[in-house]
Design a protein around this motif. Structure first.
Motif, PDB file in Angstrom:
ATOM      1  N   LEU A   1       0.928  -1.101  -0.013  1.00 53.69           N
ATOM      2  CA  LEU A   1       0.148   0.041   0.031  1.00 53.69           C
ATOM      3  C   LEU A   1       0.709   1.302  -0.040  1.00 53.69           C
ATOM      4  O   LEU A   1       0.259   2.423  -0.436  1.00 53.69           O
ATOM      5  CB  LEU A   1      -0.899  -0.032   1.233  1.00 53.69           C
ATOM      6  N   ASP A   2       2.272   1.203   0.407  1.00 52.29           N
ATOM      7  CA  ASP A   2       3.087   2.269   0.355  1.00 52.29           C
ATOM      8  C   ASP A   2       3.653   2.380  -1.196  1.00 52.29           C
ATOM      9  O   ASP A   2       4.510   3.331  -1.323  1.00 52.29           O
ATOM     10  CB  ASP A   2       4.072   2.290   1.402  1.00 52.29           C
ATOM     11  N   GLY A   3       3.227   1.518  -2.079  1.00 52.85           N
ATOM     12  CA  GLY A   3       3.792   1.633  -3.318  1.00 52.85           C
ATOM     13  C   GLY A   3       5.261   0.932  -3.731  1.00 52.85           C
ATOM     14  O   GLY A   3       5.687   0.988  -4.888  1.00 52.85           O
ATOM     15  N   THR A   4       5.726   0.054  -2.723  1.00 54.14           N
ATOM     16  CA  THR A   4       6.687  -0.671  -2.855  1.00 54.14           C
ATOM     17  C   THR A   4       6.527  -2.069  -3.583  1.00 54.14           C
ATOM     18  O   THR A   4       5.543  -2.635  -3.061  1.00 54.14           O
ATOM     19  CB  THR A   4       7.638  -1.063  -1.610  1.00 54.14           C
ATOM     20  N   LEU A   5       7.308  -2.585  -4.682  1.00 55.11           N
ATOM     21  CA  LEU A   5       7.200  -3.853  -5.366  1.00 55.11           C
ATOM     22  C   LEU A   5       7.324  -4.881  -4.467  1.00 55.11           C
ATOM     23  O   LEU A   5       8.196  -4.981  -3.629  1.00 55.11           O
ATOM     24  CB  LEU A   5       8.036  -3.653  -6.466  1.00 55.11           C
ATOM     25  N   ILE A   6       6.396  -5.717  -4.233  1.00 56.94           N
ATOM     26  CA  ILE A   6       6.270  -6.918  -3.544  1.00 56.94           C
ATOM     27  C   ILE A   6       6.755  -8.242  -4.365  1.00 56.94           C
ATOM     28  O   ILE A   6       7.581  -8.916  -4.152  1.00 56.94           O
ATOM     29  CB  ILE A   6       5.149  -7.474  -2.934  1.00 56.94           C
ATOM     30  N   GLU A   7       6.219  -8.270  -5.527  1.00 57.22           N
ATOM     31  CA  GLU A   7       6.524  -9.470  -6.566  1.00 57.22           C
ATOM     32  C   GLU A   7       5.722  -9.277  -7.785  1.00 57.22           C
ATOM     33  O   GLU A   7       4.722  -8.380  -7.921  1.00 57.22           O
ATOM     34  CB  GLU A   7       5.881 -10.742  -5.828  1.00 57.22           C
ATOM     35  N   GLN A   8       6.322  -9.658  -9.048  1.00 58.43           N
ATOM     36  CA  GLN A   8       5.676  -9.439 -10.115  1.00 58.43           C
ATOM     37  C   GLN A   8       6.199 -10.653 -11.226  1.00 58.43           C
ATOM     38  O   GLN A   8       7.165 -11.305 -10.938  1.00 58.43           O
ATOM     39  CB  GLN A   8       5.872  -8.133 -10.941  1.00 58.43           C
ATOM     40  N   ALA A   9       5.208 -11.023 -11.991  1.00 60.70           N
ATOM     41  CA  ALA A   9       5.825 -12.253 -12.906  1.00 60.70           C
ATOM     42  C   ALA A   9       4.546 -12.259 -14.139  1.00 60.70           C
ATOM     43  O   ALA A   9       3.880 -11.364 -14.260  1.00 60.70           O
ATOM     44  CB  ALA A   9       5.290 -13.567 -12.029  1.00 60.70           C
ATOM     45  N   CYS A  10       4.983 -13.094 -15.151  1.00 64.16           N
ATOM     46  CA  CYS A  10       4.226 -13.272 -16.331  1.00 64.16           C
ATOM     47  C   CYS A  10       3.902 -14.435 -16.336  1.00 64.16           C
ATOM     48  O   CYS A  10       4.299 -15.516 -16.022  1.00 64.16           O
ATOM     49  CB  CYS A  10       5.269 -13.186 -17.726  1.00 64.16           C
ATOM     50  N   ILE A  11       2.559 -14.572 -16.833  1.00 64.48           N
ATOM     51  CA  ILE A  11       1.830 -15.763 -16.917  1.00 64.48           C
ATOM     52  C   ILE A  11       1.839 -16.241 -18.492  1.00 64.48           C
ATOM     53  O   ILE A  11       1.084 -15.740 -19.190  1.00 64.48           O
ATOM     54  CB  ILE A  11       0.324 -15.929 -16.294  1.00 64.48           C
ATOM     55  N   PRO A  12       2.899 -17.020 -18.898  1.00 66.88           N
ATOM     56  CA  PRO A  12       2.892 -17.574 -20.311  1.00 66.88           C
ATOM     57  C   PRO A  12       1.581 -18.042 -20.821  1.00 66.88           C
ATOM     58  O   PRO A  12       1.388 -19.245 -20.238  1.00 66.88           O
ATOM     59  CB  PRO A  12       4.267 -18.278 -20.495  1.00 66.88           C
ATOM     60  N   LEU A  13       1.071 -17.737 -21.730  1.00 67.83           N
ATOM     61  CA  LEU A  13      -0.205 -18.378 -22.392  1.00 67.83           C
ATOM     62  C   LEU A  13      -0.171 -18.545 -23.922  1.00 67.83           C
ATOM     63  O   LEU A  13      -1.147 -19.327 -24.383  1.00 67.83           O
ATOM     64  CB  LEU A  13      -1.371 -17.584 -22.158  1.00 67.83           C
ATOM     65  N   GLY A  14       0.936 -18.297 -24.363  1.00 69.74           N
ATOM     66  CA  GLY A  14       1.042 -18.442 -25.795  1.00 69.74           C
ATOM     67  C   GLY A  14       0.866 -19.695 -26.600  1.00 69.74           C
ATOM     68  O   GLY A  14       0.434 -20.047 -27.664  1.00 69.74           O
ATOM     69  N   LYS A  15       1.260 -20.888 -25.627  1.00 67.41           N
ATOM     70  CA  LYS A  15       1.258 -22.192 -26.201  1.00 67.41           C
ATOM     71  C   LYS A  15       0.012 -22.900 -25.910  1.00 67.41           C
ATOM     72  O   LYS A  15      -0.108 -24.102 -26.268  1.00 67.41           O
ATOM     73  CB  LYS A  15       2.688 -23.133 -25.696  1.00 67.41           C
ATOM     74  N   ILE A  16      -0.921 -22.304 -25.460  1.00 64.65           N
ATOM     75  CA  ILE A  16      -2.304 -22.812 -24.920  1.00 64.65           C
ATOM     76  C   ILE A  16      -3.277 -22.332 -25.958  1.00 64.65           C
ATOM     77  O   ILE A  16      -3.336 -21.148 -26.151  1.00 64.65           O
ATOM     78  CB  ILE A  16      -2.744 -22.304 -23.499  1.00 64.65           C
ATOM     79  N   ASN A  17      -3.742 -23.202 -26.650  1.00 64.76           N
ATOM     80  CA  ASN A  17      -4.881 -22.908 -27.762  1.00 64.76           C
ATOM     81  C   ASN A  17      -6.172 -22.292 -27.349  1.00 64.76           C
ATOM     82  O   ASN A  17      -6.619 -21.433 -27.989  1.00 64.76           O
ATOM     83  CB  ASN A  17      -5.037 -24.286 -28.704  1.00 64.76           C
ATOM     84  N   SER A  18      -6.886 -22.997 -26.204  1.00 65.94           N
ATOM     85  CA  SER A  18      -7.994 -22.780 -25.813  1.00 65.94           C
ATOM     86  C   SER A  18      -8.009 -21.394 -24.991  1.00 65.94           C
ATOM     87  O   SER A  18      -7.302 -21.405 -24.101  1.00 65.94           O
ATOM     88  CB  SER A  18      -8.589 -23.913 -25.031  1.00 65.94           C
ATOM     89  N   THR A  19      -9.164 -20.741 -25.355  1.00 66.66           N
ATOM     90  CA  THR A  19      -9.539 -19.469 -24.437  1.00 66.66           C
ATOM     91  C   THR A  19      -9.786 -19.863 -22.799  1.00 66.66           C
ATOM     92  O   THR A  19      -9.282 -19.452 -22.079  1.00 66.66           O
ATOM     93  CB  THR A  19     -10.511 -18.333 -24.916  1.00 66.66           C
ATOM     94  N   LEU A  20     -10.709 -20.871 -23.052  1.00 63.40           N
ATOM     95  CA  LEU A  20     -10.964 -21.334 -21.746  1.00 63.40           C
ATOM     96  C   LEU A  20      -9.641 -22.057 -20.760  1.00 63.40           C
ATOM     97  O   LEU A  20      -9.610 -21.612 -19.409  1.00 63.40           O
ATOM     98  CB  LEU A  20     -11.944 -22.243 -21.667  1.00 63.40           C
ATOM     99  N   GLN A  21      -8.692 -22.586 -21.434  1.00 63.85           N
ATOM    100  CA  GLN A  21      -7.758 -23.188 -20.820  1.00 63.85           C
ATOM    101  C   GLN A  21      -6.614 -22.092 -20.229  1.00 63.85           C
ATOM    102  O   GLN A  21      -6.047 -22.111 -19.486  1.00 63.85           O
ATOM    103  CB  GLN A  21      -6.811 -24.354 -21.659  1.00 63.85           C
TER     104      GLN A  21
END
Length: 182
Positions: A19-39
């Motif tokens: 809440l003071d604006g300090t970064l806690i954690e960040q990441a990327c969720i790779p989705l490019g190899k998943i074909n289905s929108t639901l998946q």
């Protein structure tokens, strides 16, 4: 804590600030190899559940959908697919985290945090400029890298493409922090 999301069907970036604006954690969720929108949605939901287990989220900010065509970059089909995916992830993030997300326009978010993009400077893409700004704002960050395995630039180490989504999520989270502290 503040969760910023940059939702995309190729990868979804997330950034978590205190809440003071300090970064806690960040990441990327790779989705490019998943074909289905639901998946793809299930994969993002799994990540949100994991974040919920580790952190007490109080605010969610999501980058607003693209709302117009960009020549060479978006078609009606792409805009519809992105809007559908964004809507599904938004609803499920609300259901999982119990917090109604707020949407921020990317240009407004950049303005809130004084991130100025010089459009005349064509030496770098906007995404590269945003990543550089985030890196500077964090005082340096250990971005995920990728080594090219083929082509004329074989062996060259570059930023993993998901880094740009993470940087965008950080911008959204940082702008969300600003809106909370006005």
């Amino acid at each position: 804590m503040i969760l910023g999301l940059d939702i995309s069907t190729s990868s979804t970036g997330w950034s978590l600030l205190s809440l003071d604006g300090t970064l806690i954690e960040q990441a990327c969720i790779p989705l490019g190899k998943i074909n289905s929108t639901l998946q793809k949605t299930e994969r993002v939901i799994d990540e949100l559940k994991s974040i919920r287990k580790k952190y007490d989220i109080s605010h969610i900010f999501i980058e607003e959908n693209l709302q117009m065509f960009r020549p060479g970059l978006s078609s009606a089909k792409v805009l519809i697919t992105l809007a559908r995916f964004n809507g599904m992830v938004t609803l499920l993030s609300y259901q999982i985290l119990g917090i109604e997300p707020e949407f921020l326009n990317v240009n407004m978010a950049r303005k809130l945090i004084n991130l100025k993009i010089n459009k005349k400077d064509k030496s770098k893409t906007t995404k590269e400029k945003v990543l550089e700004w985030v890196d500077a704002d964090l005082g340096g960050y250990s971005w995920q890298m990728k080594t090219l395995k083929s082509g004329p630039r074989k062996g060259l180490e570059i930023y993993d493409p998901g880094c740009y989504d993470v940087a965008d999520a950080y911008v959204i989270a940082k702008a969300g922090h600003k809106t909370l502290n006005k």
